[in-house]
Design a protein around this motif. Sequence first.
Motif, PDB file in Angstrom:
ATOM      1  N   GLU A 146      23.905  34.721  10.166  1.00 10.11           N
ATOM      2  CA  GLU A 146      24.539  34.195   8.948  1.00 10.11           C
ATOM      3  C   GLU A 146      24.694  35.272   7.879  1.00 10.11           C
TER       4      GLU A 146
ATOM      5  N   ARG B  10      30.427  34.678  11.070  1.00  8.78           N
ATOM      6  CA  ARG B  10      29.314  35.373  10.402  1.00  8.78           C
ATOM      7  C   ARG B  10      28.093  35.535  11.293  1.00  8.78           C
TER       8      ARG B  10
ATOM      9  N   HIS C 152      29.458  28.345   6.015  1.00  5.62           N
ATOM     10  CA  HIS C 152      29.877  29.441   6.886  1.00  5.62           C
ATOM     11  C   HIS C 152      30.492  28.906   8.183  1.00  5.62           C
TER      12      HIS C 152
END
Length: 622
Positions: A414, A410, A363
């Motif tokens: 997350e 994000r 991410h």
Amino acid sequence: MQSPFPPIEDYGFLSDCETTALVAPSGNVEWLCVPRIDSPSVFAAMLDRDAGGFRLGPADIVVPADRRYLPGTSVLETSWGTPTGWIIVRDVLLMGPWHHEEELSHTHRRAPTDYDADHVLLRTVRCVTGEVQVTLECEPVFDYGRRGARWAYTNHVYHQGVARAAGTDLELALTTDMRIGFEGGRATARTLLKEGDTRFCALTWTEHPPPYTYGEAQARLTWTAHHWQHWLARGNFPDHRFRNYLERSALTLKGLTFAPTGALAAAATTSLPETPGGERNWDYRYSWIRDASWALWGLYTLGFEWEANDFFYFIADVAERDLDLQIMYGVGGERDLDEEILDHLSGYEGARPVRIGNAAYQHRQNDVWGAVLDAVYLHTKSRDRLDERIWRILKRQVENAITHWKEPDRGIWEIRGEPKHFTSSKVMCWVAVDRGVRLARIRGDLVLAARWRKVANEIHADICAHAVDERGVFTAHYDTDALDASVLLIPLMGFLPPDDPRVRATVMAVADELSVDEMVLRYQPGKTDEGFEDVTEEGTFTICSFWLVSAFTLIGEHVRARRLCQKLLSFAGPLGLYAEEIDPRSGRHLGNFPQAFTHLALINAVIHVIDVEQREGPSLFP
């Protein structure tokens, strides 16, 4: 129907600073991964009752009379009362003197200390009165419950067995002064102890020798207990009734540290569910960059500069190596943490899937640069120079924040939904540039400081223009009016002063609208795209509740801060440990355990409350 799984908060936590173990109240070791904290498990009964365990205790009783840590240590003591007598069991992952005097260590990158992991799980038992029938059952199942063990005796006859499994080079040796036998994949022993009798058993997985007598076992346990007490004595703890919470948090953080590299693991476990029976079950046995500034603040505040510096240089190592900083790494600095689902494991109370690895390493999380720069700033304030190596690293991180701050990500939680312009991520980009300005001034580079200050002001203005609703409250991201507890970082990171009306409005909105029974949710689940179906319910996020305590102290809500802090401390597990989340109604802990981020936030909140008491006086609080 009663669950066969113990409550998460009831597990005892053991560590030798290379691996960890979790011990259930029944005396069963239900989680052990060797040789590292993120290695495949050999005991995993906490994720499947058939995935391996190691019990030592009375033959016919599974509920102990009492459990505690020996004061100032990570030695777990369990007292058992039976109709015929009492016994005391002590469990510990042994520490010993530094081993590598004749050869270099293959794993240690930080400077050696006076001690090292012995790679021995030691269990001792003593009968204090009457007589008690004691049983030992050791049933390892290698590779996360996929490879059953085969036992064989050694030249120590009935007092040592070695467990092996096809497809793995790992061997476990069980050494004891009891007489063991084998039943399939299980090593067992049974003996009657009378008052004054003692026994021991030791599980080893490297070439380092186990104890072979109870006297040797007790001496090594005592050495380890003294090691932990001497380590804790180095700390700077206030003389306050909350001191024991700070001490247990410090010992927990030390236990989650991987000594060879200095990395701090987020938790000791994988796949303990955030929602009972749900699918948000993650592997947290890795080191998150986001923890850096909190870890250094907590460790420096409590006086543990050596550990703070080791973690700082772990972060510096990966930041120097990687042009693009990941949000997390393996405790050895590994980049690839590919996720795998273990379909053969039932999961804790049926929560599936069980995962190892963590795909979130891929991410983009724009708070990483702020975490690194705040860590560098804290590190630099603790000494009188900023060396050239660190300066090169931080310049690159500041420039990365400047390049990417306008992009969505994000967020700190997350999410696996669509990227958003999360407010906390923008704030941490500002932190990166702001701290860069301060460090540039320390270096005397006033031209660079002026250029970076211009960008920091631009980020600051953008956040204030796009992340504040009509009430003057900071929202989760630019495209919503939903709240998110991560906006509490605004006063904690110095983005705005505590007396700014928007700060007060935001803190009070989180307290009044994002809380359940005063305890804080991380976000409003129905308004956040998590990428999963089970998002309508979760426990309160304990770190967020501790953040609120700290934020209350900053805006002058001292009574509410003290009250919430006391409530949170009352929710600690029986051994003073915290998981990731707490159900505010039942007090049940949820998520991976013990959770470093929670204990870091506890330190921050308790220190804030104590500082207010010392500044304002105890009469402030009714």
